[in-house]
Structures are given as C-alpha cells and as structure tokens.
Write a protein that holds these residues in place. Structure first.
Motif, PDB file in Angstrom:
ATOM      1  N   ALA A  41       0.832  -1.207   0.000  1.00 19.71           N
ATOM      2  CA  ALA A  41       0.000   0.000   0.000  1.00 19.71           C
ATOM      3  C   ALA A  41       0.865   1.254   0.000  1.00 19.71           C
ATOM      4  O   ALA A  41       0.530   2.254  -0.649  1.00 19.71           O
ATOM      5  N   SER A  42       1.998   1.211   0.691  1.00 22.13           N
ATOM      6  CA  SER A  42       2.925   2.348   0.700  1.00 22.13           C
ATOM      7  C   SER A  42       3.508   2.590  -0.678  1.00 22.13           C
ATOM      8  O   SER A  42       3.591   3.727  -1.137  1.00 22.13           O
ATOM      9  N   ILE A  43       3.888   1.527  -1.358  1.00 24.04           N
ATOM     10  CA  ILE A  43       4.478   1.651  -2.701  1.00 24.04           C
ATOM     11  C   ILE A  43       3.447   2.188  -3.688  1.00 24.04           C
ATOM     12  O   ILE A  43       3.780   2.984  -4.565  1.00 24.04           O
ATOM     13  N   GLU A  44       2.191   1.789  -3.519  1.00 26.44           N
ATOM     14  CA  GLU A  44       1.132   2.327  -4.385  1.00 26.44           C
ATOM     15  C   GLU A  44       0.933   3.822  -4.133  1.00 26.44           C
ATOM     16  O   GLU A  44       0.698   4.588  -5.065  1.00 26.44           O
ATOM     17  N   ALA A  45       1.043   4.249  -2.880  1.00 24.21           N
ATOM     18  CA  ALA A  45       0.843   5.656  -2.529  1.00 24.21           C
ATOM     19  C   ALA A  45       2.062   6.516  -2.851  1.00 24.21           C
ATOM     20  O   ALA A  45       1.938   7.676  -3.225  1.00 24.21           O
ATOM     21  N   CYS A  46       3.257   5.946  -2.708  1.00 18.01           N
ATOM     22  CA  CYS A  46       4.512   6.671  -2.939  1.00 18.01           C
ATOM     23  C   CYS A  46       5.536   5.674  -3.483  1.00 18.01           C
ATOM     24  O   CYS A  46       6.113   4.910  -2.714  1.00 18.01           O
ATOM     25  N   PRO A  47       5.744   5.655  -4.809  1.00 22.75           N
ATOM     26  CA  PRO A  47       6.677   4.683  -5.382  1.00 22.75           C
ATOM     27  C   PRO A  47       8.055   4.725  -4.721  1.00 22.75           C
ATOM     28  O   PRO A  47       8.505   5.782  -4.270  1.00 22.75           O
ATOM     29  N   LEU A  48       8.685   3.569  -4.669  1.00 20.71           N
ATOM     30  CA  LEU A  48      10.019   3.461  -4.081  1.00 20.71           C
ATOM     31  C   LEU A  48      11.012   4.320  -4.855  1.00 20.71           C
ATOM     32  O   LEU A  48      10.921   4.427  -6.082  1.00 20.71           O
ATOM     33  N   PRO A  49      11.989   4.918  -4.178  1.00 24.39           N
ATOM     34  CA  PRO A  49      13.050   5.627  -4.900  1.00 24.39           C
ATOM     35  C   PRO A  49      13.904   4.612  -5.664  1.00 24.39           C
ATOM     36  O   PRO A  49      13.886   3.412  -5.358  1.00 24.39           O
ATOM     37  N   ASP A  50      14.642   5.085  -6.671  1.00 28.82           N
ATOM     38  CA  ASP A  50      15.499   4.182  -7.452  1.00 28.82           C
ATOM     39  C   ASP A  50      16.477   3.430  -6.559  1.00 28.82           C
ATOM     40  O   ASP A  50      16.748   2.254  -6.773  1.00 28.82           O
ATOM     41  N   GLU A  51      17.002   4.118  -5.578  1.00 30.42           N
ATOM     42  CA  GLU A  51      17.911   3.527  -4.592  1.00 30.42           C
ATOM     43  C   GLU A  51      17.351   3.836  -3.210  1.00 30.42           C
ATOM     44  O   GLU A  51      16.780   4.914  -3.001  1.00 30.42           O
ATOM     45  N   PRO A  52      17.494   2.938  -2.245  1.00 28.71           N
ATOM     46  CA  PRO A  52      17.048   3.265  -0.886  1.00 28.71           C
ATOM     47  C   PRO A  52      17.754   4.535  -0.393  1.00 28.71           C
ATOM     48  O   PRO A  52      18.906   4.794  -0.758  1.00 28.71           O
ATOM     49  N   LEU A  53      17.059   5.323   0.411  1.00 26.95           N
ATOM     50  CA  LEU A  53      17.654   6.534   0.957  1.00 26.95           C
ATOM     51  C   LEU A  53      18.876   6.175   1.797  1.00 26.95           C
ATOM     52  O   LEU A  53      18.852   5.195   2.545  1.00 26.95           O
ATOM     53  N   GLN A  54      19.931   6.961   1.663  1.00 34.32           N
ATOM     54  CA  GLN A  54      21.190   6.704   2.367  1.00 34.32           C
ATOM     55  C   GLN A  54      21.413   7.770   3.429  1.00 34.32           C
ATOM     56  O   GLN A  54      20.850   8.852   3.366  1.00 34.32           O
ATOM     57  N   GLY A  55      22.257   7.471   4.386  1.00 35.98           N
ATOM     58  CA  GLY A  55      22.631   8.441   5.401  1.00 35.98           C
ATOM     59  C   GLY A  55      21.569   8.598   6.475  1.00 35.98           C
ATOM     60  O   GLY A  55      20.598   7.843   6.539  1.00 35.98           O
ATOM     61  N   PRO A  56      21.748   9.627   7.325  1.00 37.38           N
ATOM     62  CA  PRO A  56      20.809   9.834   8.423  1.00 37.38           C
ATOM     63  C   PRO A  56      19.442  10.278   7.922  1.00 37.38           C
ATOM     64  O   PRO A  56      19.332  11.023   6.954  1.00 37.38           O
ATOM     65  N   LEU A  57      18.397   9.802   8.618  1.00 32.40           N
ATOM     66  CA  LEU A  57      17.016  10.098   8.224  1.00 32.40           C
ATOM     67  C   LEU A  57      16.215  10.623   9.398  1.00 32.40           C
ATOM     68  O   LEU A  57      16.444  10.241  10.549  1.00 32.40           O
ATOM     69  N   LYS A  58      15.248  11.469   9.072  1.00 34.16           N
ATOM     70  CA  LYS A  58      14.253  11.923  10.036  1.00 34.16           C
ATOM     71  C   LYS A  58      12.924  11.346   9.574  1.00 34.16           C
ATOM     72  O   LYS A  58      12.575  11.470   8.400  1.00 34.16           O
ATOM     73  N   ILE A  59      12.192  10.720  10.489  1.00 32.56           N
ATOM     74  CA  ILE A  59      10.910  10.123  10.132  1.00 32.56           C
ATOM     75  C   ILE A  59       9.836  10.624  11.095  1.00 32.56           C
ATOM     76  O   ILE A  59      10.025  10.623  12.312  1.00 32.56           O
ATOM     77  N   ALA A  60       8.728  11.061  10.503  1.00 35.16           N
ATOM     78  CA  ALA A  60       7.550  11.460  11.280  1.00 35.16           C
ATOM     79  C   ALA A  60       6.405  10.531  10.882  1.00 35.16           C
ATOM     80  O   ALA A  60       6.166  10.324   9.694  1.00 35.16           O
ATOM     81  N   ILE A  61       5.729   9.973  11.872  1.00 37.21           N
ATOM     82  CA  ILE A  61       4.627   9.048  11.618  1.00 37.21           C
ATOM     83  C   ILE A  61       3.431   9.479  12.466  1.00 37.21           C
ATOM     84  O   ILE A  61       3.571   9.714  13.669  1.00 37.21           O
ATOM     85  N   ARG A  62       2.275   9.565  11.831  1.00 35.68           N
ATOM     86  CA  ARG A  62       1.032   9.927  12.531  1.00 35.68           C
ATOM     87  C   ARG A  62       0.042   8.781  12.343  1.00 35.68           C
ATOM     88  O   ARG A  62      -0.309   8.434  11.213  1.00 35.68           O
ATOM     89  N   PHE A  63      -0.376   8.170  13.446  1.00 40.60           N
ATOM     90  CA  PHE A  63      -1.349   7.081  13.435  1.00 40.60           C
ATOM     91  C   PHE A  63      -2.712   7.655  13.795  1.00 40.60           C
ATOM     92  O   PHE A  63      -2.863   8.269  14.856  1.00 40.60           O
TER      93      PHE A  63
END
Length: 127
Positions: A41-63
């Motif tokens: 469902a995530s891939i349908e909503a937002c296609p995967l990048p060509d390469e996985p994201l590299q380096g440090p990441l910030k993630i925000a999740i709202r349930f």
C-alpha cells in the motif's frame, strides 16, 4: 535533501511479538503478512526511490484512529505507539525498501490520535 510523504488508509497495526513454533523450533514473525500488505500500500501511494535513501534520516509518523462516540482528545489506549512505529519501520526497510536499515534513523517523531478515517501518515526526510 530528499523527502517522501504518503498516507496508507486503514487501521494502524502494531508489531506483534515474535512467536516460537514448538514443533519445528523456529521463531517467526506473526506480523509478516500485514507488513507485506502495508509495504504494498505504501508503494502504491509513494513509489520506491530508485535507490534506498542513504545516510541519516528523520521520520515522522502519525497514526489516526476513527473517532469514537465519546470525544477523547488523545488516543491513550493500546496499542502502544512504540509497537506501531516498529511495525512501520520494519515494513519499509530493507535493500528493496525506502531505506536500508532503521539504524539510519536519527530523528523520530510519532503520534497517535483520532480523525475521520483510520490511517497511517509517513514522512521521511534525508538530513
């Protein structure tokens, strides 16, 4: 700075504890099929990048959970927000995922609450 955002409809799912199969002696993840469905469902909503994201990441999740008859301001009942987060991170990581390893996450913001429809909103930013 790369940034990805999307929302997946449906009731948020917590990570379940690993189970032990007594006959075979194997440990298995009872959430694996639900993780595959969330990833799809995530891939349908937002296609995967060509390469996985590299380096440090910030993630925000709202349930978001559907409003109940009694108007509560905060969702203070189970499932715990840490189990919800673990489910999402496990579903999105891997060599063919949005990022390779959840060890890349250096900043995390997570919340749960009520809304019109149940959903999970994800925002990933490379920092």
């Amino acid at each position: 700075m790369a940034s990805l955002s999307w929302s997946v409809s449906g009731r948020p799912v917590p990570q379940q504890r690993a189970r032990f199969a007594t006959r075979t002696g194997h440990v298995y993840d009872p959430s694996s099929q639900q993780k595959q469905a969330f990833r799809k469902a995530s891939i349908e909503a937002c296609p995967l990048p060509d390469e996985p994201l590299q380096g440090p990441l910030k993630i925000a999740i709202r349930f978001t959970y559907k409003h109940i008859k009694k108007r509560k301001r905060h969702h203070t009942s189970r499932p715990d927000v840490d189990n919800l987060v673990k489910f999402v991170l496990d579903a999105l990581q891997g060599p063919s995922g949005y990022f390779c390893d959840d060890a890349q996450i250096t900043m995390l913001e997570a919340s749960k609450g009520y809304g019109e429809e149940p959903s999970t909103f994800v925002h990933i930013t490379a920092i």
